[in-house]
Design an enzyme around this catalytic site. Structure first.
Site, PDB file in Angstrom:
ATOM      1  N   HIS A   1      36.505  38.948  37.926  1.00  0.00           N
ATOM      2  CA  HIS A   1      37.037  38.789  39.282  1.00  0.00           C
ATOM      3  C   HIS A   1      36.321  39.734  40.258  1.00  0.00           C
ATOM      4  O   HIS A   1      35.509  40.559  39.843  1.00  0.00           O
ATOM      5  CB  HIS A   1      38.558  39.037  39.299  1.00  0.00           C
ATOM      6  CG  HIS A   1      38.956  40.392  38.789  1.00  0.00           C
ATOM      7  ND1 HIS A   1      39.591  40.593  37.580  1.00  0.00           N
ATOM      8  CD2 HIS A   1      38.768  41.627  39.306  1.00  0.00           C
ATOM      9  CE1 HIS A   1      39.791  41.880  37.398  1.00  0.00           C
ATOM     10  NE2 HIS A   1      39.296  42.537  38.431  1.00  0.00           N
TER      11      HIS A   1
HETATM   12  P1  TYD Z   1      43.659  41.945  34.463  1.00  0.00           P
HETATM   13  O1  TYD Z   1      43.353  42.221  35.874  1.00  0.00           O
HETATM   14  O2  TYD Z   1      43.678  40.521  33.999  1.00  0.00           O
HETATM   15  O3  TYD Z   1      42.672  42.761  33.516  1.00  0.00           O
HETATM   16  P2  TYD Z   1      41.068  42.679  33.455  1.00  0.00           P
HETATM   17  O4  TYD Z   1      40.576  43.188  34.773  1.00  0.00           O
HETATM   18  O5  TYD Z   1      40.676  43.581  32.376  1.00  0.00           O
HETATM   19  O6  TYD Z   1      40.691  41.268  33.143  1.00  0.00           O
HETATM   20  O7  TYD Z   1      45.043  42.623  34.120  1.00  0.00           O
HETATM   21  C1  TYD Z   1      45.763  42.321  32.924  1.00  0.00           C
HETATM   22  C2  TYD Z   1      47.250  42.495  33.208  1.00  0.00           C
HETATM   23  O8  TYD Z   1      47.565  43.846  33.480  1.00  0.00           O
HETATM   24  C3  TYD Z   1      47.736  41.664  34.392  1.00  0.00           C
HETATM   25  O9  TYD Z   1      48.982  41.102  34.040  1.00  0.00           O
HETATM   26  C4  TYD Z   1      47.939  42.687  35.481  1.00  0.00           C
HETATM   27  C5  TYD Z   1      48.241  43.969  34.732  1.00  0.00           C
HETATM   28  N1  TYD Z   1      47.771  45.178  35.412  1.00  0.00           N
HETATM   29  C6  TYD Z   1      48.685  46.077  35.914  1.00  0.00           C
HETATM   30  O10 TYD Z   1      49.914  45.888  35.835  1.00  0.00           O
HETATM   31  N2  TYD Z   1      48.226  47.219  36.510  1.00  0.00           N
HETATM   32  C7  TYD Z   1      46.902  47.482  36.624  1.00  0.00           C
HETATM   33  O11 TYD Z   1      46.519  48.548  37.185  1.00  0.00           O
HETATM   34  C8  TYD Z   1      45.951  46.530  36.121  1.00  0.00           C
HETATM   35  C9  TYD Z   1      44.472  46.757  36.242  1.00  0.00           C
HETATM   36  C10 TYD Z   1      46.426  45.394  35.514  1.00  0.00           C
END
Ligand code: TYD
Length: 138
Positions: A52
């Protein structure tokens, strides 16, 4: 690395007989106020993380343990792949850069030091949307 939107940041490394120490201070080693730290670890092989871009978030990404690839697309200089493998070298990423992480080693820990609290609406999750939005920025 010739993007105006991301760059390597080499941290200080203080070495003595007891091992190494590096540090990160807000608005010194990183050009933003630190508001949140999260880390990604135990990533199974072949999994992709962080597929993303962010509208406003500034980030410093470090392989605090192990190694992984980071693929960056700033919408200007194209898609570039780097391997992070040293705890004293990070990549600073400004807003509006598409980023993906893959090829995690078993022991990899991806440390993300960032400028804002978690906000769902700061994410751009579709690459087509990123490409459309980036046209307004460049
Ligand atoms: P996601 O953004 O999909 O992770 P990545 O960037 O590694 O693909 O996040 C995974 C899950 O964690 C999603 O449900 C959101 C949650 N999350 C939080 O609650 N707080 C945070 O600081 C982050 C980065 C993610």
């Amino acid at each position: 690395m010739n993007s105006p939107k991301y760059k390597f940041i080499e941290l200080a490394k203080i070495t003595d007989g007891r091992g190494n120490l590096s540090f990160i201070e807000a608005e010194r080693q990183v050009p933003f106020k630190i508001k949140r730290v999260y880390f990604i670890y135990d990533v199974p092989q072949n999994q992709i993380r962080g597929n993303h871009a962010h509208k406003k978030l500034h980030q410093l990404i470090i392989a605090i343990s192990g190694s992984f690839n980071i693929i960056l697309d700033d919408g200007i200089t194209g898609r570039k792949k780097y391997r992070l493998s040293k705890p004293d070298i990070g990549i600073y990423i400004s807003p509006m850069v598409w980023r993906e992480f893959n090829n995690f080693s078993k022991d990899a820990v991806c440390l993300c030091i960032v400028s804002r609290f978690y906000e769902n609406n700061d994410y751009i999750r579709k690459y087509e949307d990123f490409k459309k939005m980036i046209k307004k920025y460049v």
